[in-house]
Design a protein around this motif. Structure first.
Motif, PDB file in Angstrom:
ATOM      1  N   ALA A 192       8.669  13.018 -22.424  1.00 31.52           N
ATOM      2  CA  ALA A 192      10.104  12.774 -22.248  1.00 31.52           C
ATOM      3  C   ALA A 192      10.341  11.617 -21.285  1.00 31.52           C
ATOM      4  O   ALA A 192      11.219  10.770 -21.516  1.00 31.52           O
ATOM      5  CB  ALA A 192      10.789  14.037 -21.743  1.00 31.52           C
ATOM      6  N   PHE A 193       9.561  11.536 -20.214  1.00 26.25           N
ATOM      7  CA  PHE A 193       9.725  10.439 -19.258  1.00 26.25           C
ATOM      8  C   PHE A 193       9.385   9.094 -19.908  1.00 26.25           C
ATOM      9  O   PHE A 193      10.118   8.117 -19.739  1.00 26.25           O
ATOM     10  CB  PHE A 193       8.832  10.675 -18.039  1.00 26.25           C
ATOM     11  CG  PHE A 193       8.803   9.512 -17.081  1.00 26.25           C
ATOM     12  CD1 PHE A 193       9.872   9.250 -16.246  1.00 26.25           C
ATOM     13  CD2 PHE A 193       7.696   8.673 -17.031  1.00 26.25           C
ATOM     14  CE1 PHE A 193       9.846   8.166 -15.379  1.00 26.25           C
ATOM     15  CE2 PHE A 193       7.660   7.599 -16.164  1.00 26.25           C
ATOM     16  CZ  PHE A 193       8.744   7.343 -15.336  1.00 26.25           C
ATOM     17  N   LEU A 194       8.298   9.049 -20.647  1.00 27.24           N
ATOM     18  CA  LEU A 194       7.844   7.775 -21.206  1.00 27.24           C
ATOM     19  C   LEU A 194       8.697   7.303 -22.383  1.00 27.24           C
ATOM     20  O   LEU A 194       8.907   6.096 -22.555  1.00 27.24           O
ATOM     21  CB  LEU A 194       6.385   7.898 -21.649  1.00 27.24           C
ATOM     22  CG  LEU A 194       5.353   8.075 -20.535  1.00 27.24           C
ATOM     23  CD1 LEU A 194       3.964   8.300 -21.123  1.00 27.24           C
ATOM     24  CD2 LEU A 194       5.345   6.865 -19.603  1.00 27.24           C
ATOM     25  N   PHE A 195       9.214   8.245 -23.185  1.00 21.56           N
ATOM     26  CA  PHE A 195       9.884   7.844 -24.425  1.00 21.56           C
ATOM     27  C   PHE A 195      11.397   8.053 -24.410  1.00 21.56           C
ATOM     28  O   PHE A 195      12.124   7.349 -25.120  1.00 21.56           O
ATOM     29  CB  PHE A 195       9.273   8.593 -25.612  1.00 21.56           C
ATOM     30  CG  PHE A 195       7.815   8.299 -25.820  1.00 21.56           C
ATOM     31  CD1 PHE A 195       7.393   7.064 -26.289  1.00 21.56           C
ATOM     32  CD2 PHE A 195       6.854   9.241 -25.505  1.00 21.56           C
ATOM     33  CE1 PHE A 195       6.047   6.784 -26.454  1.00 21.56           C
ATOM     34  CE2 PHE A 195       5.509   8.975 -25.676  1.00 21.56           C
ATOM     35  CZ  PHE A 195       5.101   7.736 -26.154  1.00 21.56           C
ATOM     36  N   LEU A 196      11.883   9.013 -23.631  1.00 21.44           N
ATOM     37  CA  LEU A 196      13.321   9.285 -23.624  1.00 21.44           C
ATOM     38  C   LEU A 196      14.043   8.623 -22.457  1.00 21.44           C
ATOM     39  O   LEU A 196      15.146   8.092 -22.641  1.00 21.44           O
ATOM     40  CB  LEU A 196      13.568  10.799 -23.593  1.00 21.44           C
ATOM     41  CG  LEU A 196      13.104  11.580 -24.816  1.00 21.44           C
ATOM     42  CD1 LEU A 196      13.393  13.073 -24.641  1.00 21.44           C
ATOM     43  CD2 LEU A 196      13.775  11.063 -26.086  1.00 21.44           C
ATOM     44  N   ALA A 197      13.444   8.649 -21.263  1.00 17.96           N
ATOM     45  CA  ALA A 197      14.108   8.065 -20.089  1.00 17.96           C
ATOM     46  C   ALA A 197      14.482   6.596 -20.295  1.00 17.96           C
ATOM     47  O   ALA A 197      15.600   6.187 -19.948  1.00 17.96           O
ATOM     48  CB  ALA A 197      13.236   8.227 -18.849  1.00 17.96           C
ATOM     49  N   ALA A 228      22.335  18.801 -27.814  1.00 18.26           N
ATOM     50  CA  ALA A 228      23.523  18.188 -27.217  1.00 18.26           C
ATOM     51  C   ALA A 228      23.153  17.188 -26.130  1.00 18.26           C
ATOM     52  O   ALA A 228      23.726  16.086 -26.061  1.00 18.26           O
ATOM     53  CB  ALA A 228      24.428  19.284 -26.646  1.00 18.26           C
ATOM     54  N   SER A 229      22.198  17.550 -25.279  1.00 17.73           N
ATOM     55  CA  SER A 229      21.799  16.632 -24.201  1.00 17.73           C
ATOM     56  C   SER A 229      21.079  15.408 -24.757  1.00 17.73           C
ATOM     57  O   SER A 229      21.250  14.292 -24.262  1.00 17.73           O
ATOM     58  CB  SER A 229      20.922  17.359 -23.180  1.00 17.73           C
ATOM     59  OG  SER A 229      19.799  17.958 -23.803  1.00 17.73           O
ATOM     60  N   LEU A 230      20.291  15.591 -25.816  1.00 16.16           N
ATOM     61  CA  LEU A 230      19.642  14.447 -26.454  1.00 16.16           C
ATOM     62  C   LEU A 230      20.669  13.517 -27.073  1.00 16.16           C
ATOM     63  O   LEU A 230      20.576  12.281 -26.950  1.00 16.16           O
ATOM     64  CB  LEU A 230      18.669  14.935 -27.531  1.00 16.16           C
ATOM     65  CG  LEU A 230      17.285  15.390 -27.056  1.00 16.16           C
ATOM     66  CD1 LEU A 230      16.519  16.039 -28.210  1.00 16.16           C
ATOM     67  CD2 LEU A 230      16.498  14.231 -26.474  1.00 16.16           C
ATOM     68  N   TYR A 231      21.650  14.090 -27.733  1.00 18.94           N
ATOM     69  CA  TYR A 231      22.692  13.254 -28.350  1.00 18.94           C
ATOM     70  C   TYR A 231      23.448  12.460 -27.288  1.00 18.94           C
ATOM     71  O   TYR A 231      23.676  11.253 -27.438  1.00 18.94           O
ATOM     72  CB  TYR A 231      23.662  14.128 -29.143  1.00 18.94           C
ATOM     73  CG  TYR A 231      24.802  13.339 -29.743  1.00 18.94           C
ATOM     74  CD1 TYR A 231      24.635  12.661 -30.942  1.00 18.94           C
ATOM     75  CD2 TYR A 231      26.040  13.264 -29.105  1.00 18.94           C
ATOM     76  CE1 TYR A 231      25.666  11.918 -31.490  1.00 18.94           C
ATOM     77  CE2 TYR A 231      27.079  12.532 -29.641  1.00 18.94           C
ATOM     78  CZ  TYR A 231      26.893  11.853 -30.842  1.00 18.94           C
ATOM     79  OH  TYR A 231      27.918  11.115 -31.366  1.00 18.94           O
ATOM     80  N   ALA A 232      23.852  13.149 -26.210  1.00 19.58           N
ATOM     81  CA  ALA A 232      24.597  12.462 -25.153  1.00 19.58           C
ATOM     82  C   ALA A 232      23.751  11.362 -24.524  1.00 19.58           C
ATOM     83  O   ALA A 232      24.245  10.253 -24.271  1.00 19.58           O
ATOM     84  CB  ALA A 232      25.036  13.465 -24.092  1.00 19.58           C
ATOM     85  N   GLY A 233      22.483  11.646 -24.266  1.00 15.63           N
ATOM     86  CA  GLY A 233      21.637  10.654 -23.611  1.00 15.63           C
ATOM     87  C   GLY A 233      21.312   9.469 -24.483  1.00 15.63           C
ATOM     88  O   GLY A 233      21.366   8.317 -24.029  1.00 15.63           O
ATOM     89  N   LEU A 234      21.000   9.719 -25.758  1.00 12.73           N
ATOM     90  CA  LEU A 234      20.548   8.638 -26.638  1.00 12.73           C
ATOM     91  C   LEU A 234      21.698   7.858 -27.260  1.00 12.73           C
ATOM     92  O   LEU A 234      21.614   6.630 -27.394  1.00 12.73           O
ATOM     93  CB  LEU A 234      19.657   9.216 -27.732  1.00 12.73           C
ATOM     94  CG  LEU A 234      18.328   9.826 -27.274  1.00 12.73           C
ATOM     95  CD1 LEU A 234      17.614  10.490 -28.438  1.00 12.73           C
ATOM     96  CD2 LEU A 234      17.440   8.760 -26.637  1.00 12.73           C
TER      97      LEU A 234
END
Length: 491
Positions: free
Chosen positions: A369-374, A463-469
């Motif tokens: 998550a840190f390497l690919f989502l952050a 929901a958190s993935l949608y908001a973040g991405l």
């Protein structure tokens, strides 16, 4: 338990912390890993305690060597009574730590906090809800059918990693009421693995980020002094750790701030008792939640309510956040060393494979998550901001702050305020908050259960993935384009 035994137990913790600090100063390995003295001291106490030294002295090997004795078998070098005192401390001290989280810090305006905390909150929620989803899937598909583990073990990753030693130890009564007392030892073990992984992997990722130029402040030429690695403050680095906001002749400032924390804890106790009373009257026959909820998340809410009053009436600014942090820091050090000292290695050994499956799955999720989502969720300074949540999601808040301090030592990026504002929304629910406390009773409840709780967490993750991405991620694209346009114009 006699007062003398309680006093001796506290004194021994102080001695162990000093020994651990000496080890930190002299050992290059512990310095490179930035291991807190409380973790080192906890490891020493664990070795000298009943599960290692005690078992050895009561074994056939000790008899063969001529050192067999029953004197230390029950409690190791420290004795059973001291171990009993230490085992009770984490559940008490965690309320002190949580009660002071927001004391002495003026609550920010909503708009300012939302702009900075939005992407940080989305990323933090992604990590925590993802830990529940992964843990529960493992519990439902593997741990329960193959190893016969209860489904509530699916919550151990978030409890141990994000919640840390305090939350893991503080939920001891909850595990007991749920019929799985071994869960506390597994959670404390998970917290230890998470904390060590957070520090070790965090340092590795920081070195990788510096070499790949992912960091905005730290570069490959920056060096950490020997004194800083040893955990010492020397020369101009030294400064006041707290302010004297009242004259000691009237009341010692430390006593004043301890009193404020005590009020916050008592407010939390009143709230919890009121919630439990309402639950007993209205819906206890159907489902019980607050009967399992520990005090510490409500102590944090008590601290927030008290801070609202302080903002309104404290015209002389007598509440010092640094003094509050000293009380918290002392409590957290004592909490960690006592929790590790009373960790049951036998429980870990009996459940080693399920424990390792949960731990490895949780670590892989946070690293990925840190390497690919952050990088795709943070509008700017993704490394500095993401490393804080990385540390918190494996260890505790302090781990995240340590890693942020390494990559942004002079606070030049928005990482610190963004992380702090996020905590206002995140902490009351996850990492020891209401969701963490309610997870076990909801999972074991016949009216909710593991699968519905998994669905709830999966919806939260989506929901958190949608908001973040797709919301905050777009702002990152706009910020990058604006930076390129500004650079082209200046050229």
């Amino acid at each position: 338990m006699s007062p003398d035994t309680i006093g001796l137990a506290l004194l021994l913790l102080g001695v162990l912390l000093l020994v651990a600090k000496f080890v930190r100063v002299k050992s290059k390995l512990t310095q490179k890993l930035f291991l807190p003295s409380s973790i080192i001291g906890g490891g020493i106490a664990l070795i000298l305690g009943p599960d290692i030294l005690g078992r050895f002295l009561d074994s056939k090997y000790a008899e063969y060597l001529g050192v067999k004795t029953d004197a230390f078998a029950g409690g190791g070098l420290f004795g059973e009574n001291v171990i009993d005192v230490w085992s009770a401390l984490p559940g008490l001290l965690i309320s002190v730590v949580f009660a002071g989280l927001f004391l002495g810090k003026p609550l920010p305006k909503f708009r300012d906090a939302a702009q900075l905390a939005g992407p940080q909150l989305a990323f933090g929620l992604t990590l925590s809800t993802g830990q529940y989803v992964i843990g529960l899937l493992l519990a439902i598909l593997v741990l329960a059918p193959v190893f016969g583990m209860p489904l509530l073990t699916g919550a151990l990753i978030e409890i141990g990693f994000v919640g840390g030693h305090g939350t893991a130890a503080g939920l001891g009564d909850t595990f007991e009421k749920a019929g799985f007392p071994e869960g506390q030892d597994l959670a404390v073990g998970m917290a230890t693995v998470g904390l060590l992984s957070g520090i070790i992997l965090g340092i590795i990722l920081i070195n990788w980020g510096v070499r790949r130029r992912k960091t905005a402040v730290l570069d490959s030429k920056a060096e950490i002094s020997d004194a800083e690695q040893a955990g010492l403050m020397v020369g101009e680095k030294r400064g006041p750790g707290a302010m004297l906001t009242v004259h000691p002749s009237s009341l010692d400032p430390l006593a004043l701030h301890f009193g404020l924390i005590a009020i916050a804890v008592l407010i939390g106790q009143v709230i919890l008792s009121a919630m439990q009373a309402v639950e007993q009257v209205l819906w206890a026959d159907t489902i019980e939640i607050f009967a399992y909820v520990p005090l510490f998340p409500l102590a944090m809410i008590g601290g927030i309510l008290l801070q609202i009053l302080i903002d309104r009436f404290d015209k002389n600014a007598i509440v010092d956040s640094m003094m509050i942090e000293r009380v918290q820091g002392f409590s957290l050090d004592m909490l960690i060393i006592s929790a590790m000292a009373t960790l049951s290695l036998q429980v870990l050994a009996e459940n080693l494979l399920p424990f390792l499956l949960l731990a490895v799955a949780g670590i892989v999720w946070v690293v990925c998550a840190f390497l690919f989502l952050a990088p795709r969720m943070m509008p700017s300074h993704w490394f500095e901001r993401g490393i804080g949540d990385f540390g918190q999601s494996l260890g505790v808040t302090a781990t995240g702050l340590v890693l942020m301090r390494i990559v942004d030592p002079e606070l030049k990026t928005p990482a610190y305020p963004a992380f702090g504002y996020k905590q206002l929304v995140f902490e009351p629910f996850f990492g020891g908050g209401l969701v963490t406390a309610a997870a076990i009773p909801l999972i074991i409840s016949p009216h909710v259960g593991a699968v519905p709780f998994l669905i709830i967490m999966a919806v939260g993750l989506a929901a958190s993935l949608y908001a973040g991405l797709f919301i905050f991620g777009r702002k990152r694209g706009k910020a990058a384009r604006q930076a390129e346009e500004n650079a082209a114009a200046s050229a």
